[in-house]
Scaffold this motif. Structure first.
Motif, PDB file in Angstrom:
ATOM      1  N   LEU A  87       0.834  -1.206   0.000  1.00 32.33           N
ATOM      2  CA  LEU A  87       0.000   0.000   0.000  1.00 32.33           C
ATOM      3  C   LEU A  87       0.865   1.252   0.000  1.00 32.33           C
ATOM      4  CD1 LEU A  87      -2.927  -0.781   2.470  1.00 32.33           C
ATOM      5  CD2 LEU A  87      -3.090  -0.356   0.019  1.00 32.33           C
ATOM      6  N   ASP A 134       1.623  -5.942 -24.712  1.00 31.97           N
ATOM      7  CA  ASP A 134       1.021  -5.228 -23.589  1.00 31.97           C
ATOM      8  C   ASP A 134       0.546  -6.143 -22.470  1.00 31.97           C
ATOM      9  OD1 ASP A 134      -0.494  -2.548 -25.515  1.00 31.97           O
ATOM     10  OD2 ASP A 134       1.353  -2.627 -24.351  1.00 31.97           O
ATOM     11  N   ILE A 151      10.218 -14.042 -12.053  1.00 32.80           N
ATOM     12  CA  ILE A 151      10.940 -13.098 -12.911  1.00 32.80           C
ATOM     13  C   ILE A 151      12.090 -12.455 -12.143  1.00 32.80           C
ATOM     14  CG2 ILE A 151      10.783 -10.846 -14.062  1.00 32.80           C
ATOM     15  CD1 ILE A 151       7.992 -11.602 -14.971  1.00 32.80           C
ATOM     16  N   ALA A 154       0.476  -6.410 -14.627  1.00 29.52           N
ATOM     17  CA  ALA A 154       0.963  -5.588 -13.514  1.00 29.52           C
ATOM     18  C   ALA A 154      -0.175  -4.733 -12.945  1.00 29.52           C
ATOM     19  CB  ALA A 154       2.107  -4.693 -13.987  1.00 29.52           C
ATOM     20  N   VAL A 211       3.487 -15.091  -7.823  1.00 30.46           N
ATOM     21  CA  VAL A 211       4.436 -16.176  -8.108  1.00 30.46           C
ATOM     22  C   VAL A 211       5.188 -15.865  -9.403  1.00 30.46           C
ATOM     23  CG1 VAL A 211       4.578 -18.580  -8.832  1.00 30.46           C
ATOM     24  CG2 VAL A 211       3.229 -17.969  -6.828  1.00 30.46           C
ATOM     25  N   ARG A 212       4.443 -15.393 -10.393  1.00 27.91           N
ATOM     26  CA  ARG A 212       5.061 -15.006 -11.672  1.00 27.91           C
ATOM     27  C   ARG A 212       6.133 -13.943 -11.449  1.00 27.91           C
ATOM     28  NH1 ARG A 212       3.057 -10.665 -13.884  1.00 27.91           N
ATOM     29  NH2 ARG A 212       4.211  -9.970 -15.706  1.00 27.91           N
ATOM     30  N   LEU A 213       5.826 -12.915 -10.661  1.00 29.24           N
ATOM     31  CA  LEU A 213       6.785 -11.843 -10.386  1.00 29.24           C
ATOM     32  C   LEU A 213       8.001 -12.358  -9.628  1.00 29.24           C
ATOM     33  CD1 LEU A 213       4.542  -8.814  -9.436  1.00 29.24           C
ATOM     34  CD2 LEU A 213       6.045  -9.018 -11.384  1.00 29.24           C
ATOM     35  N   VAL A 266      -4.539  -3.900  -3.795  1.00 30.40           N
ATOM     36  CA  VAL A 266      -5.163  -2.808  -3.028  1.00 30.40           C
ATOM     37  C   VAL A 266      -6.511  -3.256  -2.475  1.00 30.40           C
ATOM     38  CG1 VAL A 266      -6.178  -0.513  -3.223  1.00 30.40           C
ATOM     39  CG2 VAL A 266      -3.956  -0.958  -4.229  1.00 30.40           C
ATOM     40  N   GLN A 297       2.019  -7.910 -20.302  1.00 28.24           N
ATOM     41  CA  GLN A 297       2.717  -7.771 -19.026  1.00 28.24           C
ATOM     42  C   GLN A 297       2.253  -6.514 -18.294  1.00 28.24           C
ATOM     43  OE1 GLN A 297       5.076 -10.255 -18.415  1.00 28.24           O
ATOM     44  NE2 GLN A 297       4.243 -11.069 -20.300  1.00 28.24           N
ATOM     45  N   TYR A 298       1.961  -5.469 -19.062  1.00 31.16           N
ATOM     46  CA  TYR A 298       1.504  -4.214 -18.478  1.00 31.16           C
ATOM     47  C   TYR A 298       0.167  -4.412 -17.770  1.00 31.16           C
ATOM     48  CZ  TYR A 298       0.036   0.645 -18.109  1.00 31.16           C
ATOM     49  OH  TYR A 298      -0.399   1.850 -17.638  1.00 31.16           O
ATOM     50  N   ASN A 315       6.306  -3.995 -15.110  1.00 31.92           N
ATOM     51  CA  ASN A 315       5.197  -3.911 -16.058  1.00 31.92           C
ATOM     52  C   ASN A 315       5.687  -3.955 -17.504  1.00 31.92           C
ATOM     53  OD1 ASN A 315       5.734  -1.229 -16.939  1.00 31.92           O
ATOM     54  ND2 ASN A 315       4.438  -0.338 -15.366  1.00 31.92           N
ATOM     55  N   GLN A 316       7.019  -3.889 -17.664  1.00 30.15           N
ATOM     56  CA  GLN A 316       7.675  -4.251 -18.928  1.00 30.15           C
ATOM     57  C   GLN A 316       7.276  -3.406 -20.136  1.00 30.15           C
ATOM     58  OE1 GLN A 316       8.458  -8.521 -19.433  1.00 30.15           O
ATOM     59  NE2 GLN A 316       7.476  -8.797 -17.450  1.00 30.15           N
ATOM     60  N   ARG A 359      -1.680  -4.887  -9.084  1.00 25.08           N
ATOM     61  CA  ARG A 359      -1.787  -3.729  -8.212  1.00 25.08           C
ATOM     62  C   ARG A 359      -3.215  -3.551  -7.699  1.00 25.08           C
ATOM     63  NH1 ARG A 359       1.150   1.962  -8.927  1.00 25.08           N
ATOM     64  NH2 ARG A 359       2.740   0.722  -7.915  1.00 25.08           N
ATOM     65  N   HIS A 387      -3.932 -12.660  -7.589  1.00 28.59           N
ATOM     66  CA  HIS A 387      -2.809 -11.972  -6.953  1.00 28.59           C
ATOM     67  C   HIS A 387      -1.729 -12.972  -6.551  1.00 28.59           C
ATOM     68  CE1 HIS A 387      -1.226  -8.287  -5.081  1.00 28.59           C
ATOM     69  NE2 HIS A 387      -0.745  -9.062  -4.128  1.00 28.59           N
ATOM     70  N   LEU A 388      -2.173 -14.170  -6.117  1.00 31.65           N
ATOM     71  CA  LEU A 388      -1.216 -15.225  -5.760  1.00 31.65           C
ATOM     72  C   LEU A 388      -0.404 -15.642  -6.974  1.00 31.65           C
ATOM     73  CD1 LEU A 388      -0.039 -17.633  -4.117  1.00 31.65           C
ATOM     74  CD2 LEU A 388      -2.099 -18.896  -4.718  1.00 31.65           C
TER      75      LEU A 388
END
Lengths: 112, 244, 113
Positions: free
Chosen positions: A73, C8, C81, C14, C76-78, C22, C10-11, B211-212, C18, C71-72
């Motif tokens: 956050l 796009d 990477i 992301a 994991v993907r992030l 939140v 991956q964008y 975000n690439q 996010r 989100h999980l």
């Protein structure tokens, strides 16, 4: 130390994520199984009361999720609301502490 | 070809005029004479608006000087064909985002290069007194790691594409961090102590959210995201060893 | 010849990461507070469960399950990477995340109704 503060927060966010991954997987499975036939307090509490296993599982889960969520956050607020500095850091710590308090209180509620 | 826009059509082009507080101005450009967006800008400057400020050099997709924002995306204008981007015959051309505007389509690259320096993107010889070449085998794993990354020509497209650069003024950006990575993996370089400290600060590699956009839009086909991931691993390792 | 991938996916992955993060972070204190009702008496918690038994609430809960699952898997993907050497098939993990999240949501709904 201050120079390293950001990367330490980043590391804390990623390490809590590593911890949360298996916990969330278990939690998802638990929820999907538990919702069968509806939820009742008796059904939930009969499994959790007095259980050291559930206490330990959810205790760790609460702390990891609170740290992870608070740091996450903070990043969103910094970038989207342009809020920076000591007041944000204080708010982050407060959010983290608040979540840990509420969470451990809930764990105590279902385990004792 | 069965397209609605024929090559005899006129393009409706909006071009940014003025400084940071300027505005878009409309021009009508004969499509036939302008295969690329750089041709469009050149036509406008030569025929309609002699005071239009813009940058270019090689015109053949090698130097990266002509980078601008086309319909919201940063691209090299000399390598962007109008037919690929002008939907309904319309084009919107502005200077690169995330950088101050000098005038019209020319932006000030100073902050970009200041961050380059702030990320310690400068070679520091590990053996300053050495005579003769320090041989690096092309097959060595560390050299392979940065094989693509060293081709960066600092055009600024990745910097303009990045959301985090836009939202976080401290963020060093993909190009500066990519460069730092090439030096981290350069066996001849001895400056990693300071460099890792520099990219671990606020606005360093930890600010990248993967975000690439940089990787999606790099005109040279580089992958700054992978370089920044390499920096993250290196910094995390240093942090856990107490070496940061 | 165009060397930029113009990918796009991956964008958007992301962005989903996010937004889901939140929403989950804002949901968490509510979740903790509800479970804390068990500290009072069983009736208090049961009262909540009874209220939550309606279809609209179950669908909202399924939505939260989907957000948590996405989100999980996105996380994991992030982590892969950032912490593992670069692999090109990481891109496929975006669609795997989506599929996993959808499956979790469906499994929840099927069991809830």
């Amino acid at each position: 130390m201050k120079d390293r503060a950001e990367i330490i927060l980043w590391a804390g966010h990623r390490l809590s994520a590593l911890l949360l991954a298996p916990l969330v997987l278990i939690h998802l499975a638990t929820m999907i199984i538990a919702i069968q036939g509806g939820l009742s307090a008796e059904e939930v509490l009969s499994r959790t009361k007095g259980s050291v296993l559930w206490a330990g599982f959810y205790g760790v889960f609460v702390v990891a999720a609170s740290v992870h969520g608070a740091i996450g956050l903070r990043t969103v607020v910094q970038e989207k609301l342009a809020w920076r500095g000591g007041s944000l850091d204080f708010a982050t710590a407060a959010v983290c502490a608040g979540l840990i308090y509420l969470g451990l209180r809930a764990v105590a509620g279902v385990v004792t | 070809m069965g397209r609605r826009d024929s090559v005899n059509d006129t393009l409706e082009v909006s071009i940014w005029r003025g400084g940071d507080d300027g505005r878009f101005q409309a021009y009508r450009v004969p499509r036939r004479e302008c295969p690329t967006v750089l041709d469009v800008v050149t036509w406008v400057q030569r025929n309609v608006a002699p005071t239009l400020a813009y940058r270019f050099a090689c015109r053949v997709g090698m130097c990266g000087s002509c980078a601008m924002t086309i319909n919201g995306r940063p691209r090299w204008t000399c390598r962007t064909h109008v037919s690929k981007v002008a939907r309904g015959g319309k084009l919107r051309i502005g200077p690169l985002s995330n950088l101050p505007v000098i005038r019209d389509l020319a932006c000030d690259m100073t902050p970009f290069f200041e961050k380059w320096q702030a990320a310690k993107g400068r070679f520091v010889p590990a053996e300053p007194g050495r005579s003769g070449f320090a041989p690096i085998s092309p097959a060595s794993p560390r050299r392979q790691e940065i094989d693509a990354a060293i081709e960066c020509i600092n055009c600024g497209v990745c910097y303009a594409a990045c959301d985090v650069v836009a939202d976080n003024p401290d963020y060093l950006g993909p190009a500066a961090l990519n460069r730092a990575w090439t030096l981290v993996e350069d066996e001849r370089d001895g400056g990693n102590r300071e460099r890792l400290a520099a990219i671990a600060r606020a606005g360093g590699c930890g600010s990248c959210h993967t975000n690439q956009r940089c990787t999606a839009l790099c005109p040279v086909g580089l992958n700054p995201t992978a370089s920044i991931a390499g920096l993250k691993r290196t910094v995390l390792g240093a942090l856990l060893r107490g070496a940061l | 010849m165009r060397l930029s991938t113009e990918d796009d996916s991956q964008y958007w992955a992301a962005a989903v990461q996010r937004v889901s993060g939140v929403v989950l972070a804002l949901f968490l204190p509510v979740h903790f507070w509800v479970l804390g009702l068990a500290l009072e008496e069983e009736q208090a918690l049961d009262g909540f469960f009874r209220w939550a038994d309606q279809p609209s609430v179950k669908i909202a809960e399924a939505g939260l399950v989907v957000l948590l699952a996405v989100h999980l898997m996105g996380g994991v993907r992030l982590l892969m990477i950032e912490l593992l050497p670069w692999r090109d098939w990481q891109k496929r993990l975006v669609s795997v995340s989506g599929a996993f999240a959808a499956a979790a949501g469906v499994a929840f709904l099927v069991n809830a109704f």
